[in-house]
Every structure is written in C-alpha cells, then in structure tokens.
Design a protein around this motif. Structure first.
Motif, mmCIF file in Angstrom:
data_model
loop_
_atom_site.group_PDB
_atom_site.id
_atom_site.type_symbol
_atom_site.label_atom_id
_atom_site.label_comp_id
_atom_site.label_asym_id
_atom_site.label_seq_id
_atom_site.Cartn_x
_atom_site.Cartn_y
_atom_site.Cartn_z
ATOM 1 N N ALA A 2 18.751 1.856 -46.111
ATOM 2 C CA ALA A 2 19.132 1.670 -47.501
ATOM 3 C C ALA A 2 19.787 2.927 -48.059
ATOM 4 O O ALA A 2 19.484 4.042 -47.633
ATOM 5 N N GLU A 6 19.372 2.981 -53.913
ATOM 6 C CA GLU A 6 18.693 1.703 -53.718
ATOM 7 C C GLU A 6 17.240 1.917 -53.333
ATOM 8 O O GLU A 6 16.332 1.240 -53.841
ATOM 9 N N LEU A 7 16.999 2.870 -52.438
ATOM 10 C CA LEU A 7 15.637 3.150 -51.995
ATOM 11 C C LEU A 7 14.786 3.686 -53.131
ATOM 12 O O LEU A 7 13.609 3.325 -53.276
ATOM 13 N N VAL A 10 13.678 0.777 -55.251
ATOM 14 C CA VAL A 10 12.585 0.017 -54.630
ATOM 15 C C VAL A 10 11.264 0.754 -54.804
ATOM 16 O O VAL A 10 10.233 0.158 -55.127
ATOM 17 N N ALA A 13 9.993 0.401 -58.304
ATOM 18 C CA ALA A 13 9.446 -0.936 -58.560
ATOM 19 C C ALA A 13 8.033 -1.059 -57.999
ATOM 20 O O ALA A 13 7.158 -1.673 -58.611
ATOM 21 N N ALA A 14 7.802 -0.469 -56.820
ATOM 22 C CA ALA A 14 6.487 -0.587 -56.179
ATOM 23 C C ALA A 14 5.471 0.396 -56.750
ATOM 24 O O ALA A 14 4.259 0.160 -56.647
ATOM 25 N N LEU A 54 9.659 -6.593 -59.131
ATOM 26 C CA LEU A 54 9.396 -6.629 -57.696
ATOM 27 C C LEU A 54 10.425 -7.498 -56.969
ATOM 28 O O LEU A 54 10.877 -7.153 -55.872
ATOM 29 N N ALA A 57 13.832 -5.819 -56.723
ATOM 30 C CA ALA A 57 13.823 -4.742 -55.733
ATOM 31 C C ALA A 57 13.738 -5.267 -54.296
ATOM 32 O O ALA A 57 13.772 -4.488 -53.342
ATOM 33 N N GLY A 58 13.620 -6.593 -54.146
ATOM 34 C CA GLY A 58 13.558 -7.161 -52.811
ATOM 35 C C GLY A 58 12.200 -7.078 -52.153
ATOM 36 O O GLY A 58 12.074 -7.292 -50.941
ATOM 37 N N LEU A 59 11.162 -6.772 -52.940
ATOM 38 C CA LEU A 59 9.808 -6.676 -52.390
ATOM 39 C C LEU A 59 9.135 -8.046 -52.285
ATOM 40 O O LEU A 59 8.288 -8.268 -51.416
ATOM 41 N N ASP A 78 14.653 -4.191 -46.260
ATOM 42 C CA ASP A 78 13.932 -2.939 -46.478
ATOM 43 C C ASP A 78 12.752 -3.115 -47.419
ATOM 44 O O ASP A 78 11.702 -2.491 -47.247
ATOM 45 N N GLY A 79 12.936 -3.959 -48.456
ATOM 46 C CA GLY A 79 11.845 -4.198 -49.396
ATOM 47 C C GLY A 79 10.643 -4.827 -48.726
ATOM 48 O O GLY A 79 9.498 -4.461 -49.005
#
Length: 316
Positions: A2, A6-7, A10, A13-14, A54, A57-59, A78-79
């Motif tokens: 990523a 972007e990272l 994420v 978000a987490a 979440l 962010a792709g989680l 990646d999420g």
C-alpha cells in the motif's frame, strides 16, 4: 504494497477502541448494525459511523440486504491482512472483550429463540408453506440428482424440519441422521419417517449452529432452506464442516438474493437470500469448494423467489 498515505488511513481507522472491538466481533461472524448496537450498548449513529470508517479503509465489508445491512471482515487486500493481524493480538481476557462476547452470545441465543418459536407455530403446515414461492418438485429432483445415484454410508440433514430430505433421499444412504432445534418439527419428522417405513433414519434434538461432532462423520451433509435463518450463514457452514468426512460433500439449497422484507418480519428469515459470491467465500473459508450450482427461478416474476442449489466438496 500500500502507498504510505493509504496505509496511514487504514491505521487511523483501526486505531480506536470501539473499532477494534468491532473487528473482534466481526471475526466471530457477520452482524447487522442492530446486533452490534445491542452488543456494544452504543447508539446506532455512533456504531454506523465506526462501521463506515472501517469499511472505507477496507478492513470490513458491507452487504446490503433489503432494509438491513450485514457487516463482516474484509476477505482480501491490505486491510484484511491488517485486520487479522490486529485481531490475533487482542487479549480475550480484556474486560470489554469479555462483555462483548457474553452479549454476542445473548444476542444469538435470542435470535435462535425467535426462530424456534416460529417453527413451533408452523410445524404442522411447514411443507405447505415451502410450496408457496418455491418450485419444490424441480428442486427435490435436483437434490436427488446431486447424489448421482450413489448410496453413501452416512447422510446428515442439518435443520431437518419435518424430515422431508431424509424421506426423499432414503434410498441414498445406509444411515441417516436429522438434526433440528425444534421439538415440534422433530415430532412431525418422526411421525413422517415412521409412516413411510424408513427405519434407517433417526432425528435428534440439537443445535445446528454448533452441532456435536459425535453426530458425524458424514459422507454427505444436506442443508435445505436453513442458512437464511442465520445472521451469519458462513459461521454455520464452518460448524457443519466439522461433521464432514475427508472427501465428503455438502448439498445446500437456499434462496438467491431478494427483497421480500415480509419474510424477515413474518417468517423469521434473517438473510434475504444468499449470493453466489457469498457462498463462494463462505465455502473457501470452511475448506470447501463449489463443485456445481443450479438455479430454479419462480414463475411469479413479481413475488417469486429463485432457489439455488450448491454442491460443495471437501478440498482436502
């Protein structure tokens, strides 16, 4: 890999307590917003905001079903990898996590109690209800065909209801076991099997969402019009997988996605159908692969339901 920005997004978000708790809960299976508000004891807008962050962010991923939406962990990317890494490091002895698990179990127990109450009311007319929207004769013929004329040692019918699948497939197994959580349904099933002279099949009371492994192992597991009664069909499928012999097979019959909300409000359905993508993901997570799929559309274009049959085979 990523990009840096972007990272960072994420990670942001987490990196919040409630959102970490949400990730841990969704690792145990899909949940609706309503479920999560009950478990976390937080407002719907607050929980929805956390879920959106979440998801963006792709989680996690969101699956809309009529007026409801279900959330689950992201399956790839990646999420998804980061979510799994974080979940593995959460201490399940943490006070908040313990409370979340207890409330999660209570929510699921309540949902199953509602379903059991519904089945008790409709047990005597269940087979008639199933014919209202479903091309039942064609589906049953396809279930028989899916076994390919084989006679297996052990067949398990999860959520056996009135025992119709055990009756239909009685010539295809040496030993049949039907499992259901409704005593009323099992009373109908026992009467049905006895009147048909089927002595090599028995039905038992049990939790089909967490079946006792001593019931197995089975060459074939049938799950006929059952998964839509579960908030998390993938979890139920993974539990059923434990009963399957190496090289065994599952035959699953259920509805394709639809928007008939009255089935949720009046007939205890939790999911408004299952998509091909969802079934593929759940099967893979359970160590199974889709060996075949058939669809049976209703003749009623306005209110009818499409029924799907999936054959899942053990990948080991």
């Amino acid at each position: 890999m990523a990009e840096l920005t972007e990272l960072v997004g994420v990670l942001k978000a987490a990196g919040e307590g409630t959102r970490l708790r949400l990730l841990a809960l969704l690792a145990d299976g899909d949940h609706s917003v309503k479920d999560l508000t009950e478990i976390l004891k937080q407002s719907q807008p607050r929980v929805s905001r956390h879920l959106k962050l979440l998801a963006d962010a792709g989680l996690i991923q969101r699956n809309a079903e009529g007026a409801w939406a279900y959330y689950g962990l992201a399956e790839d990317g990646d999420g998804a990898a980061l979510a799994q890494w974080l979940i593995e490091r959460i201490d399940h002895r943490d006070a908040d996590r313990r409370r979340d698990i207890e409330r999660q179990q209570a929510v699921r127990a309540s949902q199953q109690a509602l379903a059991t109450e519904y089945f008790a009311k409709v047990a005597s007319s269940w087979d008639l209800l199933k014919t209202l929207h479903v091309p039942e004769e064609a589906v049953e013929a396809a279930v028989v065909e899916a076994l390919g004329g084989r006679k297996v040692d052990t067949l398990i019918d999860l959520g056996t209801g009135t025992g119709r699948m055990l009756e239909l497939l009685s010539g295809s197994y040496k030993r049949g076991i039907g499992l259901d959580s409704s005593r009323e349904m099992l009373a109908v099933a026992r009467s049905r099997l006895a009147s048909s002279g089927i002595a090599h099949a028995q039905v038992r009371l049990g939790d089909i969402g967490d079946p006792d492994v001593v019931v197995g192992p089975a060459d074939v597991i049938v799950i006929h019009q059952v998964l839509h009664y579960f908030d998390d069909p993938g979890r139920m499928l993974a539990q059923a997988r434990r009963l399957l012999k190496p090289g065994g097979e599952m035959i699953i019959v259920d509805f394709a996605p639809h928007n008939l909300e009255f089935l949720r409000s009046e007939h205890a359905h939790r999911r408004l159908g299952l998509s091909q993508g969802q079934m593929s993901g759940w099967a893979a997570a359970a160590g199974l692969e889709i060996a075949g799929t058939r669809e049976f559309p209703s003749q009623d274009n306005e209110n009818g339901l499409t029924v799907c049959l999936w054959r899942l085979s053990d990948k080991t």
